[in-house]
Design a protein around this motif. Structure first.
Motif, PDB file in Angstrom:
ATOM      1  N   LEU A 168      -5.755  13.423  -6.983  1.00 33.93           N
ATOM      2  CA  LEU A 168      -4.628  13.043  -6.136  1.00 33.93           C
ATOM      3  C   LEU A 168      -5.105  12.485  -4.801  1.00 33.93           C
ATOM      4  O   LEU A 168      -4.570  11.482  -4.295  1.00 33.93           O
ATOM      5  N   LEU A 169      -6.130  13.115  -4.217  1.00 37.81           N
ATOM      6  CA  LEU A 169      -6.682  12.636  -2.952  1.00 37.81           C
ATOM      7  C   LEU A 169      -7.315  11.254  -3.121  1.00 37.81           C
ATOM      8  O   LEU A 169      -7.131  10.366  -2.269  1.00 37.81           O
ATOM      9  N   LEU A 170      -8.075  11.049  -4.200  1.00 37.31           N
ATOM     10  CA  LEU A 170      -8.684   9.742  -4.450  1.00 37.31           C
ATOM     11  C   LEU A 170      -7.630   8.663  -4.667  1.00 37.31           C
ATOM     12  O   LEU A 170      -7.771   7.530  -4.171  1.00 37.31           O
ATOM     13  N   LEU A 171      -6.573   9.001  -5.397  1.00 37.09           N
ATOM     14  CA  LEU A 171      -5.512   8.025  -5.631  1.00 37.09           C
ATOM     15  C   LEU A 171      -4.800   7.667  -4.326  1.00 37.09           C
ATOM     16  O   LEU A 171      -4.493   6.494  -4.069  1.00 37.09           O
ATOM     17  N   THR A 172      -4.554   8.682  -3.476  1.00 39.99           N
ATOM     18  CA  THR A 172      -3.919   8.414  -2.183  1.00 39.99           C
ATOM     19  C   THR A 172      -4.790   7.525  -1.309  1.00 39.99           C
ATOM     20  O   THR A 172      -4.303   6.583  -0.664  1.00 39.99           O
ATOM     21  N   LEU A 178      -5.488  -0.090  -0.308  1.00 40.81           N
ATOM     22  CA  LEU A 178      -4.812  -1.285  -0.832  1.00 40.81           C
ATOM     23  C   LEU A 178      -3.720  -1.756   0.122  1.00 40.81           C
ATOM     24  O   LEU A 178      -3.561  -2.967   0.350  1.00 40.81           O
ATOM     25  N   ALA A 179      -2.972  -0.809   0.703  1.00 40.66           N
ATOM     26  CA  ALA A 179      -1.917  -1.190   1.639  1.00 40.66           C
ATOM     27  C   ALA A 179      -2.499  -1.852   2.891  1.00 40.66           C
ATOM     28  O   ALA A 179      -1.974  -2.866   3.374  1.00 40.66           O
ATOM     29  N   LEU A 180      -3.613  -1.305   3.419  1.00 42.69           N
ATOM     30  CA  LEU A 180      -4.246  -1.920   4.584  1.00 42.69           C
ATOM     31  C   LEU A 180      -4.785  -3.309   4.267  1.00 42.69           C
ATOM     32  O   LEU A 180      -4.685  -4.222   5.092  1.00 42.69           O
ATOM     33  N   PHE A 181      -5.343  -3.465   3.088  1.00 37.06           N
ATOM     34  CA  PHE A 181      -5.862  -4.777   2.695  1.00 37.06           C
ATOM     35  C   PHE A 181      -4.745  -5.807   2.578  1.00 37.06           C
ATOM     36  O   PHE A 181      -4.887  -6.954   3.043  1.00 37.06           O
ATOM     37  N   LEU A 182      -3.618  -5.400   1.989  1.00 33.52           N
ATOM     38  CA  LEU A 182      -2.493  -6.322   1.868  1.00 33.52           C
ATOM     39  C   LEU A 182      -1.927  -6.684   3.238  1.00 33.52           C
ATOM     40  O   LEU A 182      -1.567  -7.844   3.484  1.00 33.52           O
ATOM     41  N   CYS A 183      -1.877  -5.691   4.148  1.00 28.20           N
ATOM     42  CA  CYS A 183      -1.403  -5.990   5.506  1.00 28.20           C
ATOM     43  C   CYS A 183      -2.333  -6.973   6.203  1.00 28.20           C
ATOM     44  O   CYS A 183      -1.875  -7.903   6.889  1.00 28.20           O
ATOM     45  N   TYR A 184      -3.621  -6.776   6.033  1.00 23.52           N
ATOM     46  CA  TYR A 184      -4.582  -7.698   6.645  1.00 23.52           C
ATOM     47  C   TYR A 184      -4.410  -9.110   6.100  1.00 23.52           C
ATOM     48  O   TYR A 184      -4.427 -10.093   6.856  1.00 23.52           O
ATOM     49  N   MET A 185      -4.249  -9.239   4.784  1.00 28.86           N
ATOM     50  CA  MET A 185      -4.103 -10.556   4.189  1.00 28.86           C
ATOM     51  C   MET A 185      -2.817 -11.228   4.652  1.00 28.86           C
ATOM     52  O   MET A 185      -2.796 -12.442   4.931  1.00 28.86           O
ATOM     53  N   VAL A 186      -1.718 -10.449   4.773  1.00 31.21           N
ATOM     54  CA  VAL A 186      -0.453 -11.037   5.219  1.00 31.21           C
ATOM     55  C   VAL A 186      -0.575 -11.538   6.656  1.00 31.21           C
ATOM     56  O   VAL A 186      -0.181 -12.669   6.978  1.00 31.21           O
ATOM     57  N   VAL A 187      -1.137 -10.703   7.534  1.00 28.73           N
ATOM     58  CA  VAL A 187      -1.296 -11.110   8.929  1.00 28.73           C
ATOM     59  C   VAL A 187      -2.247 -12.299   9.033  1.00 28.73           C
ATOM     60  O   VAL A 187      -2.021 -13.238   9.812  1.00 28.73           O
ATOM     61  N   HIS A 188      -3.303 -12.275   8.243  1.00 23.94           N
ATOM     62  CA  HIS A 188      -4.262 -13.375   8.253  1.00 23.94           C
ATOM     63  C   HIS A 188      -3.601 -14.692   7.860  1.00 23.94           C
ATOM     64  O   HIS A 188      -3.799 -15.738   8.510  1.00 23.94           O
ATOM     65  N   MET A 189      -2.827 -14.656   6.800  1.00 23.16           N
ATOM     66  CA  MET A 189      -2.192 -15.880   6.333  1.00 23.16           C
ATOM     67  C   MET A 189      -1.119 -16.352   7.319  1.00 23.16           C
ATOM     68  O   MET A 189      -0.936 -17.567   7.513  1.00 23.16           O
ATOM     69  N   ILE A 190      -0.418 -15.415   7.961  1.00 27.89           N
ATOM     70  CA  ILE A 190       0.594 -15.816   8.949  1.00 27.89           C
ATOM     71  C   ILE A 190      -0.054 -16.572  10.099  1.00 27.89           C
ATOM     72  O   ILE A 190       0.393 -17.655  10.518  1.00 27.89           O
ATOM     73  N   PHE A 191      -1.145 -16.029  10.641  1.00 27.99           N
ATOM     74  CA  PHE A 191      -1.825 -16.691  11.746  1.00 27.99           C
ATOM     75  C   PHE A 191      -2.441 -18.018  11.301  1.00 27.99           C
ATOM     76  O   PHE A 191      -2.506 -18.976  12.078  1.00 27.99           O
ATOM     77  N   TRP A 192      -2.883 -18.065  10.061  1.00 25.68           N
ATOM     78  CA  TRP A 192      -3.485 -19.307   9.566  1.00 25.68           C
ATOM     79  C   TRP A 192      -2.449 -20.423   9.497  1.00 25.68           C
ATOM     80  O   TRP A 192      -2.710 -21.558   9.919  1.00 25.68           O
ATOM     81  N   PHE A 193      -1.246 -20.105   8.986  1.00 25.21           N
ATOM     82  CA  PHE A 193      -0.193 -21.106   8.924  1.00 25.21           C
ATOM     83  C   PHE A 193       0.262 -21.521  10.311  1.00 25.21           C
ATOM     84  O   PHE A 193       0.489 -22.702  10.584  1.00 25.21           O
ATOM     85  N   LEU A 194       0.386 -20.541  11.220  1.00 27.44           N
ATOM     86  CA  LEU A 194       0.799 -20.880  12.580  1.00 27.44           C
ATOM     87  C   LEU A 194      -0.230 -21.764  13.255  1.00 27.44           C
ATOM     88  O   LEU A 194       0.119 -22.702  13.995  1.00 27.44           O
ATOM     89  N   CYS A 195      -1.511 -21.491  13.006  1.00 24.82           N
ATOM     90  CA  CYS A 195      -2.563 -22.298  13.630  1.00 24.82           C
ATOM     91  C   CYS A 195      -2.598 -23.710  13.043  1.00 24.82           C
ATOM     92  O   CYS A 195      -2.742 -24.695  13.770  1.00 24.82           O
TER      93      CYS A 195
END
Length: 281
Positions: A168-172, A178-195
């Protein structure tokens, strides 16, 4: 001649009590035997039969046996089946099992790992994996765990509960990563499009025009550091004090203003009278 000392009379020997029998520690025997003293052949057959169950090999209780009892049982059994004292063709193989049982159970770390192996494997079943085979399949990694965790995993009741919480701890942790990675990718792509749609990539140091500007500024900065090191070495050779870095960088930026690809000073630097390092030009 008269004796110089009185004669000492020995006490009469007492006849042995027919009801008294001397207790004798018998070699280890199979619990299924009728209590008779087993022969070397019987002991070898018993050892090879329970070769994966080290506690049965030595005839000990896994819950209460101590290191001293393990050592005493090992020497008692070795006196019977050792190849130097027994000519049985399988004496060497049986003695190897006994030696392995002794070396494993007298080591606290290996004993904890063996207890976990015995809780996960039917050690009395024919054809079951041996302790060494279990170690080669990844069980040896258990020896590096904390002792309290090894004992919990080896416990018949606490073991499954502990494994459940570990998974359970490993799955959490995996879901959080995975959630942090997806957040990073979303923020990265947002700034990339804005730039890309905003300044055309000038403010982004990884892609397009921004990457070229960033590489050029890095090269200019390294040249400034190289010139400062050369100036410092020259001052040291002449015995003069070291140059002040702030003063040197200020003068260097004035002497080497930042220019664009056309060889002209950028508009921002010319308008504000400052270069990229904030020095007045």
């Amino acid at each position: 001649r008269a004796r110089s000392h009185p004669r000492r009379w020995a006490a009469p020997r007492r006849s042995p009590d027919p009801t008294w029998t001397r207790t004798r520690t018998l070699p280890l025997s199979d619990p299924e035997s009728g209590g008779e003293r087993p022969s070397a052949e019987d002991e070898i057959a018993r050892v090879l039969r329970y070769q994966n169950n080290y506690y049965k090999v030595l005839g000990l209780d896994p819950r209460t046996c101590t290191a001293a009892q393990i050592k005493r049982a090992y020497y008692k059994l070795a006196r019977v089946i050792h190849p130097d004292k027994c000519r049985h063709p399988k004496a060497t193989e049986a003695m190897g099992v006994v030696t392995s049982a002794h070396s494993t159970l007298t080591n606290s770390t290996l004993r904890a790992a063996y207890d976990m192996y015995a809780s996960q494997t039917d050690v009395d079943k024919a054809g079951a994996d041996s302790f060494h085979q279990w170690e080669s399949k990844g069980g040896s990694q258990m020896a590096h765990l904390p002792p309290w965790l090894v004992h919990c995993l080896a416990h018949p009741i606490l073991g499954p509960i502990t494994m459940f919480f570990i998974w359970l701890l490993l799955l959490t942790a995996a879901l959080v990563f995975l959630a942090l990675f997806l957040c990073y990718m979303v923020v990265h792509m947002i700034f990339w499009f804005l730039c890309c749609f905003g300044c055309g990539g000038h403010c982004w140091p990884r892609y397009g025009e921004g990457a070229r500007i960033h590489a050029k500024r890095q090269e200019r900065f390294m040249r400034m550091l190289h010139d400062y090191e050369a100036e410092a070495m020259m001052a040291k050779a002449k015995g003069e004090p070291m140059p002040d870095p702030n003063v040197f960088f200020h003068n260097w930026n004035i002497a080497h203003p930042e220019v664009d690809e056309d060889g002209e000073v950028p508009f921002a630097s010319a308008a504000h009278g400052r270069n990229q390092y904030g020095s007045m030009s």
